[in-house]
Design an enzyme around this catalytic site. Structure first.
Site, PDB file in Angstrom:
ATOM      1  N   ARG A   1      29.140 -38.796  90.915  1.00 50.97           N
ATOM      2  CA  ARG A   1      27.908 -39.063  90.156  1.00 50.97           C
ATOM      3  C   ARG A   1      27.604 -37.868  89.266  1.00 50.97           C
ATOM      4  O   ARG A   1      27.156 -38.009  88.130  1.00 50.97           O
ATOM      5  CB  ARG A   1      26.718 -39.341  91.106  1.00 50.97           C
TER       6      ARG A   1
ATOM      7  N   TYR B   1      14.563 -52.842  68.976  1.00 51.19           N
ATOM      8  CA  TYR B   1      15.369 -53.632  69.912  1.00 51.19           C
ATOM      9  C   TYR B   1      14.443 -54.204  70.996  1.00 51.19           C
ATOM     10  O   TYR B   1      13.637 -53.465  71.585  1.00 51.19           O
ATOM     11  CB  TYR B   1      16.443 -52.738  70.533  1.00 51.19           C
TER      12      TYR B   1
ATOM     13  N   ASP C   1      17.521 -44.027  67.711  1.00 51.95           N
ATOM     14  CA  ASP C   1      18.484 -44.999  68.231  1.00 51.95           C
ATOM     15  C   ASP C   1      19.437 -45.318  67.077  1.00 51.95           C
ATOM     16  O   ASP C   1      19.069 -46.000  66.120  1.00 51.95           O
ATOM     17  CB  ASP C   1      17.750 -46.246  68.726  1.00 51.95           C
TER      18      ASP C   1
ATOM     19  N   LYS D   1      27.923 -51.551  71.704  1.00 53.24           N
ATOM     20  CA  LYS D   1      28.034 -52.136  70.370  1.00 53.24           C
ATOM     21  C   LYS D   1      29.192 -51.495  69.599  1.00 53.24           C
ATOM     22  O   LYS D   1      30.332 -51.630  70.013  1.00 53.24           O
ATOM     23  CB  LYS D   1      26.684 -52.014  69.646  1.00 53.24           C
TER      24      LYS D   1
HETATM   25  C1  LIG Z   1      21.894 -53.307  72.657  1.00 54.16           C
HETATM   26  C2  LIG Z   1      20.921 -52.305  72.201  1.00 54.16           C
HETATM   27  C3  LIG Z   1      20.270 -51.464  73.119  1.00 54.16           C
HETATM   28  C4  LIG Z   1      20.451 -51.587  74.617  1.00 54.16           C
HETATM   29  O1  LIG Z   1      21.742 -51.314  75.004  1.00 54.16           O
HETATM   30  P1  LIG Z   1      22.462 -51.951  76.298  1.00 54.16           P
HETATM   31  O2  LIG Z   1      23.797 -51.316  76.279  1.00 54.16           O
HETATM   32  O3  LIG Z   1      22.487 -53.435  76.092  1.00 54.16           O
HETATM   33  O4  LIG Z   1      21.629 -51.586  77.482  1.00 54.16           O
HETATM   34  C5  LIG Z   1      19.419 -50.487  72.620  1.00 54.16           C
HETATM   35  N1  LIG Z   1      19.199 -50.359  71.286  1.00 54.16           N
HETATM   36  C6  LIG Z   1      19.795 -51.163  70.382  1.00 54.16           C
HETATM   37  C7  LIG Z   1      19.521 -50.964  68.931  1.00 54.16           C
HETATM   38  C8  LIG Z   1      20.674 -52.158  70.804  1.00 54.16           C
HETATM   39  O5  LIG Z   1      21.245 -52.956  69.895  1.00 54.16           O
END
Ligand SMILES: *Cc1c(COP(=O)(O)O)cnc(C)c1O
Length: 379
Positions: free
Chosen positions: A46, A98, A170, A195
């Site tokens: 961890r 998001y 983000d 993504k």
């Molecule tokens: C998908 C997404 C998240 C969350 O990510 P996960 O890997 O699904 O937990 C946060 N911010 C944006 C802009 C996203 O597209």
């Protein structure tokens, strides 16, 4: 090293025990010590894992930061950042966010006594009047989701610095290939590596990148103390995905540009949201802070025809109807009922997120085939 070299080489060395050119998946929970405290830098998985370590080094380089901290998902990374703050702290975020981030802010952390204010930060002048003595963090997502507005990172950071407030960006929608928020003054960058970084729709993963040692220390502490770490196989998949990040994102952006222009000329389409259009409200900012205009395109239908939108969403073949984005394959989605269903309708409409809004994540297929698929579906 320049970017296209970094994606392949930064932080990555052949495995010293075998010469394996690819970073091994260290599928282990613990490490043998010679004597108490006499070990090779790894005690318990961890806390440290060599596969994760390589990925963290690589991510830090891609975002021009000094430290990468990986988590089991994008939202776990968000959770790690928010846990740096305490009851009574105030966080300002952009309103076109998001859906899962909005849900975590309003439904989870608000219960722990944190306060959230949402505003349209694509107009940076909205920020300063919202700042209070308890404001500790500005949370920016750009391009925004799903309206594809652009927030001027440097402008937001200049205001935040004046008040000694941290800025977190983000960067999921842009990817580090298009935009590096730390270069524009941000303190923290977060990615859903699910993504573009992973890029192949086969892993859930999150990452945080910072420059400052003090922020890294807090985040490593939270990563270990609260434990939302990614498994080594997931770290391997993200590392592998990153090796083609530049090629995938570049082609996706080129395809998205063609599709955005094609949609704009289509008689059934009302508005097309894509920051590459010269008449996009934030086009100049996009040009200033992004390398290309991204591979996400949203559009609405004339008369906001929800039934027609539903028909289109179930008529495409190459564009698969699915949540998520950033993979090699093209996806089509309906934010109002899918990714943004957790945002109340009044809030959605204030943002222009109407019922006929369709969001595309454009992949790396031949663009002629993608256009033909949309042409058939739109009729
Ligand atoms: C998908 C997404 C998240 C969350 O990510 P996960 O890997 O699904 O937990 C946060 N911010 C944006 C802009 C996203 O597209």
């Amino acid at each position: 090293m320049k970017f296209n070299t970094k994606v392949i080489h930064a932080g990555v060395e052949p495995d010293p025990s075998t010469g394996a050119i690819m970073t091994p998946i260290f599928q282990t929970s613990t490490y043998v010590q010679n004597a108490p405290g006499d070990h090779k830098g790894y005690e318990y998985a961890r806390t440290q894992n060599p596969t994760r370590h390589v990925l963290q080094q690589n991510l830090a380089a891609l975002e021009n930061g000094n430290f990468g901290i990986c988590f089991s998902s994008g939202l776990a990374a968000t959770d790690g950042i928010i846990k740096m703050f305490s009851e009574g702290d105030h966080i300002i975020a952009n309103n076109d966010l998001y859906g899962g981030t909005y849900r975590a802010f309003t439904k989870v952390y608000a219960r722990f006594g944190m306060e959230f204010t949402f505003a349209d930060l694509s107009d940076a002048s909205q920020l300063e009047p919202l700042i209070k003595s308890s404001t500790k963090l500005i949370w920016v997502e750009t391009p925004t989701n799903p309206m594809l507005r652009i927030v001027d990172i440097a402008a937001i950071c200049a205001i935040a610095k004046k008040h000694n407030i941290l800025v977190c960006v983000d960067n999921t929608f842009a990817s580090p290939y298009l935009q590096n928020p730390l270069d524009h003054g941000a303190d923290i960058v977060i990615h859903s590596a699910t993504k573009y970084l992973g890029g192949h729709s086969d892993v859930i993963h999150g990452a945080v990148i910072v420059k400052e040692q003090s922020l890294a220390d807090q985040l490593y502490f939270i990563q270990n103390a609260t434990g939302a770490v990614p498994g080594p196989q997931d770290c391997f998949l993200v590392l592998r995905g990153i090796k083609t990040l530049h090629l995938r994102v570049q082609r996706s952006c080129e395809n998205a540009a063609v599709i955005a222009h094609w949609l704009k000329a289509h008689p059934k389409v009302d508005k097309v949201y894509w920051p590459g259009f010269e008449d996009h409200a934030n086009h100049a900012v996009a040009k200033k802070q992004m390398r290309m205009f991204g591979a996400m395109v949203s559009f609405t239908l004339k008369g906001d025809d929800f039934e027609e939108a539903k028909r289109i969403l179930s008529s495409t073949h190459l564009f698969s109807l699915a949540e998520s984005l950033g993979g090699v394959e093209s996806l089509i989605g309906h934010p109002a009922s899918m990714t943004h269903a957790s945002i109340p309708k009044e809030e959605r409409l204030k943002n222009g997120l109407v019922d006929s809004l369709i969001r595309l994540s454009v992949g790396v297929e031949d663009v002629e085939d993608l256009v033909a698929d949309l042409q058939k579906a739109l009729g």
